[in-house]
Design an enzyme around this catalytic site. Sequence first.
Site, PDB file in Angstrom:
ATOM      1  N   HIS A   1       3.228 -11.096  -5.487  1.00 23.43           N
ATOM      2  CA  HIS A   1       2.088 -10.306  -5.973  1.00 23.43           C
ATOM      3  C   HIS A   1       2.475  -8.838  -5.925  1.00 23.43           C
ATOM      4  O   HIS A   1       2.865  -8.324  -4.891  1.00 23.43           O
ATOM      5  CB  HIS A   1       0.842 -10.565  -5.122  1.00 23.43           C
ATOM      6  CG  HIS A   1      -0.429 -10.153  -5.796  1.00 23.43           C
ATOM      7  ND1 HIS A   1      -0.683  -8.852  -6.173  1.00 23.43           N
ATOM      8  CD2 HIS A   1      -1.501 -10.864  -6.213  1.00 23.43           C
ATOM      9  CE1 HIS A   1      -1.863  -8.791  -6.770  1.00 23.43           C
ATOM     10  NE2 HIS A   1      -2.386 -10.000  -6.813  1.00 23.43           N
TER      11      HIS A   1
ATOM     12  N   GLU B   1      -2.980 -10.906 -14.295  1.00 26.23           N
ATOM     13  CA  GLU B   1      -4.051 -11.673 -13.649  1.00 26.23           C
ATOM     14  C   GLU B   1      -5.413 -11.389 -14.274  1.00 26.23           C
ATOM     15  O   GLU B   1      -5.712 -10.249 -14.627  1.00 26.23           O
ATOM     16  CB  GLU B   1      -4.076 -11.335 -12.147  1.00 26.23           C
ATOM     17  CG  GLU B   1      -5.152 -12.103 -11.388  1.00 26.23           C
ATOM     18  CD  GLU B   1      -5.055 -11.984  -9.874  1.00 26.23           C
ATOM     19  OE1 GLU B   1      -4.080 -11.367  -9.378  1.00 26.23           O
ATOM     20  OE2 GLU B   1      -5.951 -12.509  -9.201  1.00 26.23           O
TER      21      GLU B   1
ATOM     22  N   HIS C   1     -13.700 -12.835  -2.100  1.00 26.35           N
ATOM     23  CA  HIS C   1     -13.238 -14.222  -2.047  1.00 26.35           C
ATOM     24  C   HIS C   1     -13.958 -15.012  -0.953  1.00 26.35           C
ATOM     25  O   HIS C   1     -14.086 -14.528   0.165  1.00 26.35           O
ATOM     26  CB  HIS C   1     -11.729 -14.274  -1.786  1.00 26.35           C
ATOM     27  CG  HIS C   1     -10.924 -13.612  -2.866  1.00 26.35           C
ATOM     28  ND1 HIS C   1      -9.556 -13.620  -2.865  1.00 26.35           N
ATOM     29  CD2 HIS C   1     -11.295 -12.959  -3.990  1.00 26.35           C
ATOM     30  CE1 HIS C   1      -9.114 -12.971  -3.939  1.00 26.35           C
ATOM     31  NE2 HIS C   1     -10.156 -12.551  -4.629  1.00 26.35           N
TER      32      HIS C   1
ATOM     33  N   HIS D   1     -12.290 -14.646  -9.785  1.00 27.19           N
ATOM     34  CA  HIS D   1     -12.394 -13.550 -10.744  1.00 27.19           C
ATOM     35  C   HIS D   1     -13.049 -13.984 -12.050  1.00 27.19           C
ATOM     36  O   HIS D   1     -13.872 -13.255 -12.600  1.00 27.19           O
ATOM     37  CB  HIS D   1     -11.006 -12.955 -11.040  1.00 27.19           C
ATOM     38  CG  HIS D   1     -10.355 -12.344  -9.832  1.00 27.19           C
ATOM     39  ND1 HIS D   1      -9.097 -11.801  -9.865  1.00 27.19           N
ATOM     40  CD2 HIS D   1     -10.801 -12.186  -8.555  1.00 27.19           C
ATOM     41  CE1 HIS D   1      -8.789 -11.333  -8.664  1.00 27.19           C
ATOM     42  NE2 HIS D   1      -9.799 -11.562  -7.855  1.00 27.19           N
TER      43      HIS D   1
ATOM     44  N   HIS E   1      -2.134  -6.982 -11.572  1.00 22.77           N
ATOM     45  CA  HIS E   1      -3.417  -6.754 -12.250  1.00 22.77           C
ATOM     46  C   HIS E   1      -3.139  -5.871 -13.470  1.00 22.77           C
ATOM     47  O   HIS E   1      -2.302  -4.975 -13.402  1.00 22.77           O
ATOM     48  CB  HIS E   1      -4.400  -6.083 -11.299  1.00 22.77           C
ATOM     49  CG  HIS E   1      -4.777  -6.965 -10.136  1.00 22.77           C
ATOM     50  ND1 HIS E   1      -5.850  -6.724  -9.333  1.00 22.77           N
ATOM     51  CD2 HIS E   1      -4.207  -8.109  -9.660  1.00 22.77           C
ATOM     52  CE1 HIS E   1      -5.940  -7.679  -8.404  1.00 22.77           C
ATOM     53  NE2 HIS E   1      -4.941  -8.513  -8.581  1.00 22.77           N
TER      54      HIS E   1
ATOM     55  N   ARG F   1       0.811  -1.224   0.000  1.00 25.05           N
ATOM     56  CA  ARG F   1       0.000   0.000   0.000  1.00 25.05           C
ATOM     57  C   ARG F   1       0.839   1.267   0.000  1.00 25.05           C
ATOM     58  O   ARG F   1       0.332   2.355   0.153  1.00 25.05           O
ATOM     59  CB  ARG F   1      -0.978  -0.015   1.179  1.00 25.05           C
ATOM     60  CG  ARG F   1      -2.083  -1.026   0.945  1.00 25.05           C
ATOM     61  CD  ARG F   1      -3.187  -0.970   1.955  1.00 25.05           C
ATOM     62  NE  ARG F   1      -4.181  -1.975   1.634  1.00 25.05           N
ATOM     63  CZ  ARG F   1      -4.113  -3.241   2.030  1.00 25.05           C
ATOM     64  NH1 ARG F   1      -3.107  -3.634   2.766  1.00 25.05           N
ATOM     65  NH2 ARG F   1      -5.048  -4.111   1.675  1.00 25.05           N
TER      66      ARG F   1
ATOM     67  N   ASP G   1     -15.598  -8.495  -6.593  1.00 27.82           N
ATOM     68  CA  ASP G   1     -14.467  -9.311  -6.167  1.00 27.82           C
ATOM     69  C   ASP G   1     -14.502  -9.554  -4.661  1.00 27.82           C
ATOM     70  O   ASP G   1     -13.988  -8.751  -3.895  1.00 27.82           O
ATOM     71  CB  ASP G   1     -13.169  -8.586  -6.571  1.00 27.82           C
ATOM     72  CG  ASP G   1     -11.931  -9.424  -6.300  1.00 27.82           C
ATOM     73  OD1 ASP G   1     -12.063 -10.597  -5.916  1.00 27.82           O
ATOM     74  OD2 ASP G   1     -10.813  -8.894  -6.483  1.00 27.82           O
TER      75      ASP G   1
ATOM     76  N   ASP H   1      -7.504 -16.588 -11.899  1.00 27.55           N
ATOM     77  CA  ASP H   1      -8.112 -16.553 -10.574  1.00 27.55           C
ATOM     78  C   ASP H   1      -9.542 -17.092 -10.699  1.00 27.55           C
ATOM     79  O   ASP H   1     -10.367 -16.520 -11.422  1.00 27.55           O
ATOM     80  CB  ASP H   1      -8.097 -15.110 -10.043  1.00 27.55           C
ATOM     81  CG  ASP H   1      -8.591 -14.997  -8.610  1.00 27.55           C
ATOM     82  OD1 ASP H   1      -9.674 -15.516  -8.316  1.00 27.55           O
ATOM     83  OD2 ASP H   1      -7.898 -14.371  -7.785  1.00 27.55           O
TER      84      ASP H   1
ATOM     85  N   GLU I   1      -6.231 -17.332  -1.659  1.00 33.53           N
ATOM     86  CA  GLU I   1      -6.244 -15.929  -1.197  1.00 33.53           C
ATOM     87  C   GLU I   1      -7.520 -15.690  -0.387  1.00 33.53           C
ATOM     88  O   GLU I   1      -8.193 -14.683  -0.542  1.00 33.53           O
ATOM     89  CB  GLU I   1      -6.215 -14.966  -2.387  1.00 33.53           C
ATOM     90  CG  GLU I   1      -4.968 -15.060  -3.244  1.00 33.53           C
ATOM     91  CD  GLU I   1      -5.010 -14.100  -4.407  1.00 33.53           C
ATOM     92  OE1 GLU I   1      -4.028 -13.392  -4.641  1.00 33.53           O
ATOM     93  OE2 GLU I   1      -6.061 -14.053  -5.105  1.00 33.53           O
TER      94      GLU I   1
ATOM     95  N   HIS J   1      -4.832 -18.572  -8.855  1.00 29.34           N
ATOM     96  CA  HIS J   1      -5.394 -18.190  -7.571  1.00 29.34           C
ATOM     97  C   HIS J   1      -6.657 -19.008  -7.354  1.00 29.34           C
ATOM     98  O   HIS J   1      -7.567 -18.962  -8.177  1.00 29.34           O
ATOM     99  CB  HIS J   1      -5.717 -16.690  -7.536  1.00 29.34           C
ATOM    100  CG  HIS J   1      -4.484 -15.832  -7.476  1.00 29.34           C
ATOM    101  ND1 HIS J   1      -4.506 -14.485  -7.716  1.00 29.34           N
ATOM    102  CD2 HIS J   1      -3.203 -16.153  -7.188  1.00 29.34           C
ATOM    103  CE1 HIS J   1      -3.268 -14.002  -7.579  1.00 29.34           C
ATOM    104  NE2 HIS J   1      -2.468 -15.007  -7.272  1.00 29.34           N
TER     105      HIS J   1
ATOM    106  N   TYR K   1      -0.941  -3.164  -5.319  1.00 31.98           N
ATOM    107  CA  TYR K   1      -2.261  -2.794  -5.860  1.00 31.98           C
ATOM    108  C   TYR K   1      -2.286  -1.347  -6.366  1.00 31.98           C
ATOM    109  O   TYR K   1      -3.230  -0.944  -7.040  1.00 31.98           O
ATOM    110  CB  TYR K   1      -3.336  -2.962  -4.780  1.00 31.98           C
ATOM    111  CG  TYR K   1      -3.568  -4.405  -4.395  1.00 31.98           C
ATOM    112  CD1 TYR K   1      -3.925  -5.348  -5.366  1.00 31.98           C
ATOM    113  CD2 TYR K   1      -3.430  -4.843  -3.086  1.00 31.98           C
ATOM    114  CE1 TYR K   1      -4.138  -6.677  -5.023  1.00 31.98           C
ATOM    115  CE2 TYR K   1      -3.644  -6.164  -2.737  1.00 31.98           C
ATOM    116  CZ  TYR K   1      -3.989  -7.077  -3.710  1.00 31.98           C
ATOM    117  OH  TYR K   1      -4.195  -8.386  -3.375  1.00 31.98           O
TER     118      TYR K   1
END
Length: 301
Positions: A82, A159, A245, A196, A122, A48, A243, A193, A275, A230, A85
């Site tokens: 990964h 992804e 999970h 997704h 992504h 982040r 999205d 994924d 995830e 994923h 984001y």
Amino acid sequence: MSMAAANLSQVPALIGSHLSIAGGLCEAPREASRLGLSCCQLFTRNQRQWKCRPISTTEAAEFREEMRACGWVDGLTRVVSHGSYLINLASPDSRARAKSVAAMTGELERCEALAVAVCVVHPGAHLGSGVRRGIKQVSRSINEIHANLPGYRVRLCLETTVGAGTTLGGEFEDLAGIRGGVRCADRVGFCLDTCHIVAAGYDCSTDSLAQSVVSRFDRLCGVESIKAIHMNDSCMPCGSRRDRHAHIGLGHCGAPCFRAILRLAARLQVPCILETPKEMTPGGKQWDIVNRNILRELACS
Ligand SMILES: [Zn+2]
Ligand SMILES: [Zn+2]
């Protein structure tokens, strides 16, 4: 079926989880080993924040030593990174895109130092500039990243996403289009994924539907370019483009979806990463173990 094919179909899929690096990068593979998992995913940095420091020689040596301690030096991909984001390689804003190219370059540098072969990211959001323009921007960004890092072994893996708002990757065509504009296409792979693809609208609720989704991906992108998977169930229904999970078996993906993807994962020997939320089950078990066991049962069913 020939003997060779029969044996091949019995090689189990690699199943692991996204694990925390609080306490150091080695904590993720260490925890995976403790849980009896055969692979893991990690962030090589605080995902982040834009700022991050390079990997030190000591850190890299410790990580390689941990790989040996885990018995993970067999040539298979056991660790997946990964990317942050915050990265948007599709941004129409040149300053924002340059910042993302720099950050993604840093992600790959960190992977290369750690000998991590796969870095998932992504594809990004076009932010209103349109899908075609967005795809072009991502290809351009990746070409710039590759030019910054000649001879690198780590693969940038795009992804599949739920395709919410202006984000790319909700359709397999987006991923194929991006790689189509990359000069060194073999340096680009994909990450599928399960949550997704279903939330994006690919119905996998029966064996034949799931198989046709895999075939569609193969036609457009090539399944051999899938370098990570994923494994998440989806809280939200097929086509919801949301999205969230869920634990395996408790969402809208369905057993046929997991069976088809597990078969593919076993054949390709690529890491399958959970995830899903990490808290304990009401019975006091680790969810990662419960989900791993359900996937194992599904793979045999
Ligand atoms: Zn994912
Ligand atoms: Zn997700």
